[in-house]
Design a protein around this motif. Structure first.
Motif, PDB file in Angstrom:
ATOM      1  N   MET A   1       0.826  -1.205   0.000  1.00 22.56           N
ATOM      2  CA  MET A   1       0.000   0.000   0.000  1.00 22.56           C
ATOM      3  C   MET A   1       0.860   1.254   0.000  1.00 22.56           C
ATOM      4  SD  MET A   1      -2.874  -1.080   2.822  1.00 22.56           S
ATOM      5  CE  MET A   1      -1.603  -1.214   4.086  1.00 22.56           C
ATOM      6  N   ALA A   2       0.359   2.303  -0.636  1.00 20.36           N
ATOM      7  CA  ALA A   2       0.954   3.630  -0.499  1.00 20.36           C
ATOM      8  C   ALA A   2       0.318   4.315   0.708  1.00 20.36           C
ATOM      9  CB  ALA A   2       0.727   4.449  -1.755  1.00 20.36           C
ATOM     10  N   LEU A   3       1.059   5.266   1.288  1.00 22.04           N
ATOM     11  CA  LEU A   3       0.590   5.906   2.524  1.00 22.04           C
ATOM     12  C   LEU A   3       0.961   7.375   2.522  1.00 22.04           C
ATOM     13  CD1 LEU A   3      -0.565   5.526   5.459  1.00 22.04           C
ATOM     14  CD2 LEU A   3       1.774   5.052   6.176  1.00 22.04           C
ATOM     15  N   ILE A   4      -0.017   8.229   2.810  1.00 20.67           N
ATOM     16  CA  ILE A   4       0.247   9.651   3.081  1.00 20.67           C
ATOM     17  C   ILE A   4       0.061   9.846   4.575  1.00 20.67           C
ATOM     18  CG2 ILE A   4      -0.443  12.035   2.665  1.00 20.67           C
ATOM     19  CD1 ILE A   4      -1.542  11.178  -0.034  1.00 20.67           C
ATOM     20  N   TRP A   5       1.139  10.210   5.264  1.00 23.25           N
ATOM     21  CA  TRP A   5       1.110  10.370   6.712  1.00 23.25           C
ATOM     22  C   TRP A   5       1.140  11.860   7.032  1.00 23.25           C
ATOM     23  CZ3 TRP A   5       0.765   6.459  10.356  1.00 23.25           C
ATOM     24  CH2 TRP A   5       0.907   6.841  11.690  1.00 23.25           C
ATOM     25  N   ILE A   6       0.007  12.389   7.498  1.00 21.32           N
ATOM     26  CA  ILE A   6      -0.122  13.802   7.827  1.00 21.32           C
ATOM     27  C   ILE A   6       0.259  13.996   9.287  1.00 21.32           C
ATOM     28  CG2 ILE A   6      -1.743  15.720   8.008  1.00 21.32           C
ATOM     29  CD1 ILE A   6      -3.389  14.340   5.788  1.00 21.32           C
ATOM     30  N   SER A   7       1.181  14.909   9.560  1.00 20.18           N
ATOM     31  CA  SER A   7       1.666  15.070  10.932  1.00 20.18           C
ATOM     32  C   SER A   7       2.342  16.424  11.103  1.00 20.18           C
ATOM     33  CB  SER A   7       2.663  13.955  11.263  1.00 20.18           C
ATOM     34  OG  SER A   7       3.139  14.072  12.589  1.00 20.18           O
ATOM     35  N   HIS A   8       2.442  16.855  12.357  1.00 22.27           N
ATOM     36  CA  HIS A   8       3.277  18.007  12.689  1.00 22.27           C
ATOM     37  C   HIS A   8       4.560  17.545  13.378  1.00 22.27           C
ATOM     38  CE1 HIS A   8       0.970  17.238  16.401  1.00 22.27           C
ATOM     39  NE2 HIS A   8       2.097  17.577  16.994  1.00 22.27           N
ATOM     40  N   ASP A   9       4.723  16.236  13.546  1.00 24.86           N
ATOM     41  CA  ASP A   9       5.845  15.659  14.287  1.00 24.86           C
ATOM     42  C   ASP A   9       6.912  15.181  13.311  1.00 24.86           C
ATOM     43  OD1 ASP A   9       7.584  14.088  15.830  1.00 24.86           O
ATOM     44  OD2 ASP A   9       5.994  13.572  17.247  1.00 24.86           O
ATOM     45  N   LEU A  10       8.008  15.930  13.211  1.00 26.68           N
ATOM     46  CA  LEU A  10       9.070  15.574  12.275  1.00 26.68           C
ATOM     47  C   LEU A  10       9.749  14.268  12.660  1.00 26.68           C
ATOM     48  CD1 LEU A  10      10.698  19.076  11.726  1.00 26.68           C
ATOM     49  CD2 LEU A  10       9.335  17.779  10.093  1.00 26.68           C
ATOM     50  N   GLY A  11       9.800  13.962  13.957  1.00 26.23           N
ATOM     51  CA  GLY A  11      10.411  12.718  14.393  1.00 26.23           C
ATOM     52  C   GLY A  11       9.660  11.504  13.888  1.00 26.23           C
ATOM     53  N   VAL A  12       8.329  11.573  13.935  1.00 29.13           N
ATOM     54  CA  VAL A  12       7.501  10.472  13.443  1.00 29.13           C
ATOM     55  C   VAL A  12       7.714  10.291  11.945  1.00 29.13           C
ATOM     56  CG1 VAL A  12       5.122   9.780  12.980  1.00 29.13           C
ATOM     57  CG2 VAL A  12       5.760  10.617  15.244  1.00 29.13           C
ATOM     58  N   VAL A  13       7.687  11.396  11.205  1.00 30.45           N
ATOM     59  CA  VAL A  13       7.850  11.315   9.753  1.00 30.45           C
ATOM     60  C   VAL A  13       9.241  10.798   9.388  1.00 30.45           C
ATOM     61  CG1 VAL A  13       7.951  12.698   7.638  1.00 30.45           C
ATOM     62  CG2 VAL A  13       6.138  13.097   9.312  1.00 30.45           C
ATOM     63  N   ALA A  14      10.259  11.213  10.134  1.00 37.92           N
ATOM     64  CA  ALA A  14      11.612  10.743   9.856  1.00 37.92           C
ATOM     65  C   ALA A  14      11.726   9.233  10.018  1.00 37.92           C
ATOM     66  CB  ALA A  14      12.610  11.448  10.776  1.00 37.92           C
ATOM     67  N   ALA A  15      10.994   8.677  10.976  1.00 39.39           N
ATOM     68  CA  ALA A  15      11.064   7.239  11.236  1.00 39.39           C
ATOM     69  C   ALA A  15      10.235   6.428  10.257  1.00 39.39           C
ATOM     70  CB  ALA A  15      10.591   6.959  12.662  1.00 39.39           C
TER      71      ALA A  15
END
Length: 324
Positions: A207-221
């Motif tokens: 699956m493709a995933l768009i992860w919307i967040s304000h947390d750069l740490g989460v997105v980096a991981a």
């Protein structure tokens, strides 16, 4: 990037109010490849969630998609009638919302809600739908899934409710999942577990995933690529490692410099000065210029989209070095 499963072109979503028109999403373009995880980050009010809602056709009046194209597997979703869009929503494109208690029905058991989700798109028996629901709860790490099907949302902890929301999104093995800050309200231990499960399941089911967040740490991981959004526009995009190591846009640098882990112990954080502009009164030219230490007179004009290799940004004075 692999062949795009989603190609958003010049998307603009507006809200008409008595005081004027709010350009919540303003000429946004991006693509998401098959099996790719893309992070969409920015401050509250930057237009991240409205972008996700626009893709799924969930923008209610007085909001409307004013212009652009949303090509999903080559088909423009904006041209589809409501009936056809309902067949895609939930089956081929699913969404995980920030607060599962706002999306789960408190008076229906988890099993009933999952079974109805399956039968809304497929002609299967209730027994078959229940078996698939049970197996999907097990996939997201819920113990005793057969018993938990008969439980109600209030009988689950916050982390378990979010796992149920993820399980519902996975029921049809969609091509694309849009996750709107689904771990924001969870403690870091549960957050880490859910991130691990999401990444594993995305890889397992392709699956493709768009992860919307304000947390750069989460997105980096989690993400392969990152898009940074400010005042309704994407101001920087590229591979997550490259953007976070060498941000081009001053706004991206400001977000990184405000992360506690980036500041030596005992030193004060360096927040971005000022506040994001009102969506009803955005400055001309670069929307970030009133908060930017690098702004000059040229920033009164609209910055063009600059591209280099696999990176892109909108800035007249891009950073050449690393973030602090």
């Amino acid at each position: 990037m692999t062949r795009p499963i989603l190609d958003v072109r010049n998307l603009s979503t507006h809200f008409t109010t008595r005081r004027g028109t709010i350009k919540a999403v303003d000429d946004v373009s991006f693509a998401v490849g098959q099996r790719e995880i893309v992070g969409l980050v920015g401050e509250s009010g930057s237009g991240k969630s409205i972008t996700g809602f626009s893709i799924l056709g969930l923008v209610d009046p007085p909001g409307r998609v004013a212009s652009g194209q949303i090509l999903f597997d080559g088909q423009n979703l904006l041209d589809l009638p409501s009936r056809s869009m309902r067949q895609i929503r939930g089956k081929r494109i699913a969404m995980i919302f920030q607060d599962p208690m706002m999306t789960l029905n408190p008076v229906l058991s988890i099993g009933t809600q999952m079974i109805e989700t399956i039968q809304a798109h497929e002609t299967v028996s209730r027994a078959e739908a229940r078996a698939r629901s049970r197996d999907t709860l097990g996939l997201v790490g819920i113990p005793s899934p057969e018993e938990r099907l008969d439980a109600y949302p209030h009988q689950f902890s916050g982390g378990m409710r979010q796992r149920v929301a993820i399980a519902i999104a996975l029921l049809h093995r969609p091509d694309l999942i849009i996750a709107d800050e689904p771990t924001t309200a969870l403690d870091v231990t549960i957050q880490s577990q859910i991130l691990f499960e999401i990444k594993r399941l995305a890889q397992e089911f392709g699956m493709a995933l768009i992860w919307i967040s304000h947390d750069l740490g989460v997105v980096a991981a989690l993400a392969d690529r990152i898009m940074v959004m400010y005042a309704g526009r994407i101001v920087e995009a590229g591979p997550v490692d490259g953007v976070l190591a060498r941000p081009a846009h001053p706004y991206t640098s400001g977000l990184l410099n405000a992360v506690p882990a980036a500041v030596p112990r005992g030193q004060p954080l360096r927040p971005i000065p000022g506040m994001a502009p009102s969506p009803l009164d955005r400055p001309s030219g670069c929307s970030f210029r009133d908060r930017c230490a690098r702004a000059t007179a040229v920033c009164a004009a609209e910055p063009a989209l600059e591209q280099a290799a696999d990176r892109e940004w909108r800035c007249f004075h891009p950073h050449a070095g690393r973030a602090a």
